[in-house]
Design an enzyme around this catalytic site. Structure first.
Site, mmCIF file in Angstrom:
data_model
loop_
_atom_site.group_PDB
_atom_site.id
_atom_site.type_symbol
_atom_site.label_atom_id
_atom_site.label_comp_id
_atom_site.label_asym_id
_atom_site.label_seq_id
_atom_site.Cartn_x
_atom_site.Cartn_y
_atom_site.Cartn_z
ATOM 1 N N ARG A 94 0.855 -1.208 0.000
ATOM 2 C CA ARG A 94 0.000 0.000 0.000
ATOM 3 C C ARG A 94 0.881 1.244 0.000
ATOM 4 O O ARG A 94 0.581 2.238 -0.645
ATOM 5 C CB ARG A 94 -0.948 0.006 1.207
ATOM 6 C CG ARG A 94 -1.617 1.362 1.382
ATOM 7 C CD ARG A 94 -2.913 1.352 2.174
ATOM 8 N NE ARG A 94 -2.956 0.448 3.295
ATOM 9 C CZ ARG A 94 -2.323 0.630 4.471
ATOM 10 N NH1 ARG A 94 -1.579 1.705 4.673
ATOM 11 N NH2 ARG A 94 -2.426 -0.259 5.431
ATOM 12 N N TYR B 25 -15.114 17.773 -15.539
ATOM 13 C CA TYR B 25 -15.525 16.364 -15.700
ATOM 14 C C TYR B 25 -16.662 16.036 -14.723
ATOM 15 O O TYR B 25 -16.600 16.420 -13.541
ATOM 16 C CB TYR B 25 -14.311 15.475 -15.439
ATOM 17 C CG TYR B 25 -14.601 14.005 -15.395
ATOM 18 C CD1 TYR B 25 -14.953 13.309 -16.551
ATOM 19 C CD2 TYR B 25 -14.520 13.291 -14.208
ATOM 20 C CE1 TYR B 25 -15.213 11.957 -16.516
ATOM 21 C CE2 TYR B 25 -14.782 11.941 -14.158
ATOM 22 C CZ TYR B 25 -15.129 11.276 -15.312
ATOM 23 O OH TYR B 25 -15.390 9.936 -15.263
ATOM 24 N N ASP C 83 -6.147 19.337 -14.039
ATOM 25 C CA ASP C 83 -6.476 18.005 -14.540
ATOM 26 C C ASP C 83 -6.035 17.973 -16.001
ATOM 27 O O ASP C 83 -6.633 18.625 -16.861
ATOM 28 C CB ASP C 83 -7.980 17.762 -14.396
ATOM 29 C CG ASP C 83 -8.391 16.347 -14.794
ATOM 30 O OD1 ASP C 83 -7.694 15.751 -15.642
ATOM 31 O OD2 ASP C 83 -9.394 15.853 -14.274
ATOM 32 N N LYS D 225 -7.064 6.970 -19.272
ATOM 33 C CA LYS D 225 -7.303 7.543 -20.591
ATOM 34 C C LYS D 225 -6.026 7.440 -21.438
ATOM 35 O O LYS D 225 -5.557 6.352 -21.670
ATOM 36 C CB LYS D 225 -7.807 8.971 -20.426
ATOM 37 C CG LYS D 225 -8.883 9.129 -19.324
ATOM 38 C CD LYS D 225 -10.195 8.446 -19.622
ATOM 39 C CE LYS D 225 -11.119 8.354 -18.417
ATOM 40 N NZ LYS D 225 -11.447 9.609 -17.763
HETATM 41 C C1 LIG Z 1 -12.026 10.015 -16.505
HETATM 42 C C2 LIG Z 1 -11.664 11.315 -15.920
HETATM 43 C C3 LIG Z 1 -11.497 11.464 -14.547
HETATM 44 C C4 LIG Z 1 -11.738 10.342 -13.572
HETATM 45 O O1 LIG Z 1 -10.861 9.290 -13.742
HETATM 46 P P1 LIG Z 1 -11.191 7.734 -13.414
HETATM 47 O O2 LIG Z 1 -9.953 7.045 -13.802
HETATM 48 O O3 LIG Z 1 -12.383 7.371 -14.226
HETATM 49 O O4 LIG Z 1 -11.498 7.673 -11.964
HETATM 50 C C5 LIG Z 1 -11.111 12.708 -14.082
HETATM 51 N N1 LIG Z 1 -10.924 13.752 -14.917
HETATM 52 C C6 LIG Z 1 -11.096 13.640 -16.241
HETATM 53 C C7 LIG Z 1 -10.878 14.831 -17.124
HETATM 54 C C8 LIG Z 1 -11.476 12.418 -16.793
HETATM 55 O O5 LIG Z 1 -11.664 12.324 -18.112
#
Ligand SMILES: *Cc1c(COP(=O)(O)O)cnc(C)c1O
Length: 421
Positions: A49, A101, A174, A199
């Site tokens: 962890r 998001y 982000d 992503k």
């Molecule tokens: C998908 C996404 C998230 C969240 O990520 P997860 O891996 O689904 O928890 C946060 N910010 C953006 C811009 C995203 O596209």
């Protein structure tokens, strides 16, 4: 060693570092715990962890790619967001953009309203008075997402960071939509970068994960402590997969971006498209800033279908290549309806405020052959045109809502689009 290029950092992530057997690709350390060297003599690792060698290799590569000093690999993108929020107390104010998001919006609003974890102020960074609104909020933290989801709106990261310095506020960006290959927020003045590595960074739609990268050690150490305390660090297996995916990040994105330029050009010529959202279009309000702070316009685009929302199923059903699914950034092309999918957690009012219309469609363009992608879209537009024709013949409602002045409005593709690469 001189600063390495993104393609090199990504391709070499974890390569040729195995000290046990000289394995070129790093082993996957599936272990929860580690043996002490001797009584009261812990080794480098004690419990997965807290630390895991496979996860650490991924963290090192991502920190270098973002130009940061420390990265913390988390279980999901949401847990990376949650981690950054640990820096706030109930007296602190968090400023968020109005169009972030959907899952982040849900996290921010519920933590603020149901847990009083912090005060929340929502600012539209596309309005000229954004700086006044931010200053008036006296924030401890400013959250940015640029390009935003799903309208690809651009925020001037440098300008926000300059204001944040005066206000002594932290800036979190982000960077999921571009990846460090196309944008490096820390170099623009941000303190923290978060990603959903689910992503582009992993790029193969086969794991979920996240990362948080800091621009200074003390901040990184504090957040590392919280990640272990909360138990939200990433799984070794997912880290292994992400390391594997990461190595092709740069060429993947290059292909995806080239395909996107072609798709955008095609959409801009479509009579059944009312509006195309892509920062690479000179008509896009954020075009100039995007060009200045990004090194490419990315592989996400959105458009408004110029037809009644009742015809959306016709469009989606006709597609054979674009897959109707949430998420983005994988090598396969995906299509989604933000209003009912990614942004369903926003109520109708919030969607309207964010500019998410009922026929807005978002594309995550993959690495398939571009002719095949365009043919797929053309087939779906034809299906909608036929459905409208049938409805008109029957004297029924479902008609095209496109106005004549919109039909004349032509987007021209920026020649600099391809020159970006
Ligand atoms: C998908 C996404 C998230 C969240 O990520 P997860 O891996 O689904 O928890 C946060 N910010 C953006 C811009 C995203 O596209």
């Amino acid at each position: 060693m001189s600063k390495r290029h993104a393609a090199t950092i990504a391709a070499r992530a974890g390569i040729a570092q195995d000290t046990a057997f000289g394995a070129v690709t790093p082993p996957l350390y599936l272990t929860s715990t580690y043996e002490l060297k001797a009584f009261k003599q812990p080794g480098q690792y004690d419990y997965s962890r807290s630390n895991n060698p496979t996860r650490d290799l991924l963290a090192e590569a991502l920190a270098e790619l973002e130009g940061g000093v420390k990265a913390i690999v988390t279980s999901t993108g949401m847990s990376a967001c949650l981690l950054a929020l640990q820096l706030l107390t109930p007296d602190d104010t968090l400023v968020i953009p109005h169009d972030c998001y959907g899952g982040s919006y849900r996290l921010f609003t519920n933590l603020a309203q149901r847990k009083q974890a912090f005060k929340l102020v929502i600012v539209n960074f596309q309005q000229p008075d954004w700086a006044d609104k931010v200053a008036a909020a006296k924030p401890k933290m400013i959250w940015l997402e640029t390009p935003s989801n799903p309208l690809l709106q651009i925020t001037d990261v440098r300008a926000v960071c300059q204001l944040a310095k005066q206000l002594q506020a932290l800036v979190v960006v982000d960077n999921t939509f571009l990846s460090p290959v196309l944008q490096q927020p820390l170099a623009l003045g941000a303190d923290i970068v978060v990603h959903s590595t689910t992503k582009y960074i992993n790029g193969h739609s086969d794991i979920v994960g996240g990362v948080l990268v800091c621009n200074r050690v003390q901040l990184g150490d504090e957040l590392k402590w919280w990640a272990n305390c909360l138990g939200i660090t990433g799984a070794p297996f997912d880290s292994y997969m992400t390391l594997r995916g990461l190595r092709t990040l740069e060429p993947r994105l290059r292909l995806q971006q080239d395909n996107t330029a072609k798709v955008v050009e095609f959409l801009a010529r479509q009579p059944l498209v009312a509006k195309v959202y892509y920062p690479g279009l000179p008509a896009h309000p954020g075009h100039t800033i995007a060009k200045a702070q990004q090194s490419g316009f990315g592989a996400m685009c959105s458009f408004d279908l110029a037809a009644d929302a009742a015809l959306l199923p016709v469009f989606f059903n006709a597609l054979g290549l674009f897959t109707l699914a949430q998420s983005l950034g994988g090598i396969e092309s995906l299509i989604c309806h933000p209003g009912s999918m990614t942004h369903a957690s926003m109520d109708a009012q919030a969607q309207q405020t964010a500019g998410i219309g009922p026929t807005l469609i978002r594309l995550s363009v993959g690495i398939e052959n571009s002719d095949d992608l365009l043919a797929d879209l053309q087939y779906a537009f034809n299906a909608v045109a036929n459905a409208i024709g049938r409805a008109d013949n029957a004297g029924a409602a479902g008609s095209v809502v496109k106005q004549p002045h919109e039909q004349q409005q032509q987007f021209r593709l920026n020649p600099a689009l391809s020159a970006f690469w």
